[in-house]
Design an enzyme around this catalytic site. Structure first.
Site, short mmCIF file in Angstrom:
data_model
loop_
_atom_site.label_atom_id
_atom_site.label_comp_id
_atom_site.label_asym_id
_atom_site.label_seq_id
_atom_site.Cartn_x
_atom_site.Cartn_y
_atom_site.Cartn_z
N LYS A 72 0.83 -1.21 0.00
CA LYS A 72 0.00 0.00 0.00
C LYS A 72 0.87 1.26 0.00
CE LYS A 72 -1.63 1.59 4.06
NZ LYS A 72 -1.26 3.01 4.25
N ASN A 73 1.89 1.29 0.86
CA ASN A 73 2.69 2.51 0.98
C ASN A 73 3.61 2.76 -0.21
OD1 ASN A 73 1.44 3.03 3.36
ND2 ASN A 73 3.22 2.66 4.67
N ARG A 113 -4.50 10.66 5.22
CA ARG A 113 -3.41 11.65 5.28
C ARG A 113 -2.50 11.59 4.07
NH1 ARG A 113 -1.69 14.36 9.17
NH2 ARG A 113 0.36 14.11 8.25
N CYS A 138 -4.47 12.94 13.50
CA CYS A 138 -4.61 11.51 13.25
C CYS A 138 -4.34 10.78 14.54
CB CYS A 138 -3.69 11.11 12.11
SG CYS A 138 -2.46 9.90 12.45
N ARG A 146 1.53 14.42 13.38
CA ARG A 146 1.88 14.25 11.98
C ARG A 146 1.77 15.51 11.12
NH1 ARG A 146 -0.24 8.40 10.14
NH2 ARG A 146 1.56 8.47 8.77
N PRO A 147 2.62 16.50 11.38
CA PRO A 147 2.59 17.74 10.60
C PRO A 147 3.13 17.53 9.18
CG PRO A 147 4.42 17.76 12.16
CD PRO A 147 3.69 16.48 12.39
N ILE A 148 2.97 18.56 8.32
CA ILE A 148 3.52 18.49 6.96
C ILE A 148 4.48 19.65 6.71
CG2 ILE A 148 1.66 17.17 5.85
CD1 ILE A 148 0.65 20.00 4.83
N ASP A 149 4.97 20.25 7.81
CA ASP A 149 5.84 21.42 7.67
C ASP A 149 7.07 21.17 6.81
OD1 ASP A 149 6.41 19.69 9.92
OD2 ASP A 149 7.99 21.08 10.50
N LEU A 150 7.60 19.94 6.89
CA LEU A 150 8.83 19.66 6.12
C LEU A 150 8.55 19.61 4.62
CD1 LEU A 150 10.31 16.91 8.50
CD2 LEU A 150 10.95 19.32 8.38
N ASP A 209 5.67 0.65 11.83
CA ASP A 209 4.45 -0.04 11.39
C ASP A 209 4.40 -1.51 11.82
OD1 ASP A 209 3.54 2.27 10.27
OD2 ASP A 209 3.88 1.70 8.19
N LEU A 217 9.05 7.18 16.60
CA LEU A 217 8.56 8.00 15.49
C LEU A 217 7.27 8.75 15.76
CD1 LEU A 217 10.62 6.05 13.90
CD2 LEU A 217 9.43 6.96 11.96
N ARG A 239 -8.36 -0.40 5.42
CA ARG A 239 -7.56 0.62 4.73
C ARG A 239 -6.28 0.03 4.17
NH1 ARG A 239 -5.58 4.85 8.25
NH2 ARG A 239 -4.33 4.98 6.38
C1 UD1 Z 1 4.83 6.96 6.37
C2 UD1 Z 1 3.97 5.73 6.20
C3 UD1 Z 1 3.53 5.22 7.55
C4 UD1 Z 1 4.72 5.02 8.48
C5 UD1 Z 1 5.60 6.26 8.52
C6 UD1 Z 1 6.89 6.04 9.26
C7 UD1 Z 1 2.91 6.05 4.06
C8 UD1 Z 1 1.67 6.37 3.31
N1 UD1 Z 1 2.82 6.07 5.39
O1 UD1 Z 1 4.02 7.98 6.96
O2 UD1 Z 1 2.84 3.98 7.37
O3 UD1 Z 1 4.28 4.74 9.78
O4 UD1 Z 1 5.95 6.67 7.18
O5 UD1 Z 1 7.61 4.99 8.74
O6 UD1 Z 1 3.94 5.74 3.48
N2 UD1 Z 1 7.21 14.84 10.41
C9 UD1 Z 1 7.29 16.19 10.70
N3 UD1 Z 1 7.01 17.08 9.70
C10 UD1 Z 1 6.70 16.70 8.43
C11 UD1 Z 1 6.63 15.31 8.14
C12 UD1 Z 1 6.90 14.40 9.15
O7 UD1 Z 1 7.58 16.57 11.82
O8 UD1 Z 1 6.49 17.56 7.57
C13 UD1 Z 1 7.49 13.84 11.47
C14 UD1 Z 1 6.26 13.00 11.83
O9 UD1 Z 1 5.42 13.63 12.77
C15 UD1 Z 1 6.91 11.73 12.38
C16 UD1 Z 1 8.19 11.60 11.54
O10 UD1 Z 1 8.42 12.89 10.99
O11 UD1 Z 1 7.27 11.91 13.73
C17 UD1 Z 1 8.10 10.59 10.42
O12 UD1 Z 1 6.92 10.83 9.66
P1 UD1 Z 1 6.81 10.48 8.12
O13 UD1 Z 1 7.96 9.64 7.68
O14 UD1 Z 1 6.55 11.73 7.36
O15 UD1 Z 1 5.50 9.59 8.09
P2 UD1 Z 1 4.48 9.49 6.90
O16 UD1 Z 1 5.22 9.72 5.62
O17 UD1 Z 1 3.28 10.31 7.19
#
Ligand code: UD1
Length: 420
Positions: free
Chosen positions: A22-23, A92, A116, A121-125, A307, A329, A399
């Protein structure tokens, strides 16, 4: 709402074919936004998240056919670049359309995914990296509004934290950007590597695949021709069935699996005393004479995956001694602990460390699934629990696990899907 009725304990025996990941499939579907041709993808898992992303693309004007595990997606004639809240809120990973839409059209709007269950789980990066590539980004009325009328420009992105979907988003953005993009501290997950490989096979120059430094040379908004490809096997689904076999002391063989993606998981199972026979694309699990306790810390790939944390927590309830599991994480990813306790598990939670004392005799009870992987941990515990367990809210499982009750049925575990 559907729920599972599981009457344990059960013995597991037989073969399970692992589905597509899926991922990996999610970013690969988003990637079709970069294509000039209809893209054929096979080995897609039949799970709700895949349908959700296809629905999102359809809402933008893309057309697709989906037959079983094969889809053909055509994004040539997109009419809209706004990913609306009603779809994004349900998944997400919808944020994966941000990079491709912006790089292709020079503008887009994507709803903020919101909270969530497993943490903030922010998207700032993602946003910071796109800004470095020249995007003008504002957040208004719950939407990310991104503009880059002249297209995105290559940049040197240094991620402060490793992010999987963040890396995928920037790789896709960079593919059609002008010039060279370097991503330092990139995610090394096999799912990101497959995205890079498919782009490379489509003529985009991508270097450093599978490493933490990726270099992408963009096409300057020239759409790419993507040849048919097949999604890699799901290492998390595979790991879940390995844990199921281990907890039930069964003899189960996984087929269509990539053991090289599961090294950390296989290492921990071996440490626990679970006999494994690993071949090129098969893994056989045999009953452990004694299941030993283990210490686990979740980290980015190639270390132990977050996961798989919940499934190992369930497994550790049956180990002879004290195990510890540290979650690095996601801050809130232990909601399955209280549900496992309802079944009789001896788990103490302190901050981000769970201490599990085993073996505990588990007894069937009503439990509630809280997120995708937490739900599978409850199924594993129910398989060894004595009596009837009802796992509620299994829409989380739907899902991400293809035909779960059918696959378990084939290895001898009767899992009934009922409606409440
Ligand atoms: C993906 C996987 C999810 C898995 C996770 C970690 C998919 C669809 N989902 O989620 O199954 O559990 O990787 O292996 O592939 N973070 C920030 N800012 C950002 C982005 C991330 O602070 O902009 C933090 C998150 O809060 C978290 C860490 O970085 O603590 C890792 O998150 P991330 O690797 O982005 O997880 P996802 O890509 O959402």
């Amino acid at each position: 709402m559907d729920y599972f009725k599981i009457n344990g304990p059960m013995t597991l025996r037989g073969e399970v074919a692992v589905s597509g990941a899926k991922n990996a499939a999610l970013p690969l579907i988003a990637m079709t936004l970069l294509a000039k041709n209809p893209v054929e993808i096979s080995n897609l898992p039949e799970v709700v998240d895949i349908r959700t992303l296809l629905k999102l693309l359809h809402s933008l004007g893309a057309t697709f056919t989906l037959e079983g595990n094969r889809a053909v997606i055509d994004t040539c004639c997109l009419t809209d670049t706004k990913a609306t809240y009603d779809i994004v809120k349900t998944m997400r990973a919808s944020i994966l359309v941000l990079g491709p839409l912006l790089t292709r059209f020079g503008h887009c709007e994507v709803s903020l995914p919101g909270g969530c269950a497993i943490g903030q789980r922010p998207i700032d990066l993602h946003l910071k990296a796109l800004e470095q590539m020249g995007a003008d980004i504002t957040i208004q009325a719950g939407y990310v509004r991104a503009q880059a009328p002249e297209g995105l420009k290559g940049a040197h992105i240094i991620f402060d934290k490793i992010t999987v979907t963040g890396t995928a988003n920037i790789v896709m953005a960079a593919a059609l950007a002008k010039g060279k993009t370097t991503i330092t501290n990139a995610a090394r997950e096999p799912e990101v590597a497959q995205l890079c490989e498919v782009l490379r096979e489509s003529g985009v120059s991508v270097e450093g695949i599978g490493t933490s430094e990726l270099v992408i040379y963009g096409t300057d908004r020239r759409l790419i021709e993507i040849a048919p490809f097949s999604v890699i096997p799901d290492r998390i689904e595979a790991g879940t069935y390995l844990c199921a076999a281990a907890i039930a002391r069964g003899s189960v063989t996984l087929t269509q699996v990539r053991p090289e993606h599961l090294e950390a998981v296989l290492g921990k199972l071996e440490e626990m005393g679970v006999p494994l026979q690993v071949e090129k694309d098969r893994i056989a699990v045999h009953p452990a004479a004694v299941l030993k306790p283990v210490d686990i810390t979740t980290q980015e790939y190639p270390a132990f995956p977050t996961d798989m944390q919940a499934q190992f927590l369930a497994l550790c309830t049956q180990a002879e001694g004290t195990s510890t599991i540290e979650e690095r994480l996601f801050e809130n990813r232990f909601m399955h602990v209280s549900e496992l306790q309802r079944l009789g598990a001896d788990i103490t939670l302190k901050g981000n460390v769970a201490t599990v004392k085993g073996p505990s005799k588990l007894y069937g009870a009503d439990v509630m699934a809280t997120d995708l992987r937490a739900s599978s941990a409850l199924v594993l515990a129910a398989i060894v629990a004595e009596g009837e367990t009802d796992v509620h809210r299994i829409y989380h499982l739907d899902r991400g696990y293809e035909k779960l009750e059918e696959k378990f049925g084939k290895i001898g575990a009767k899992i009934e899907r009922l409606s409440e």
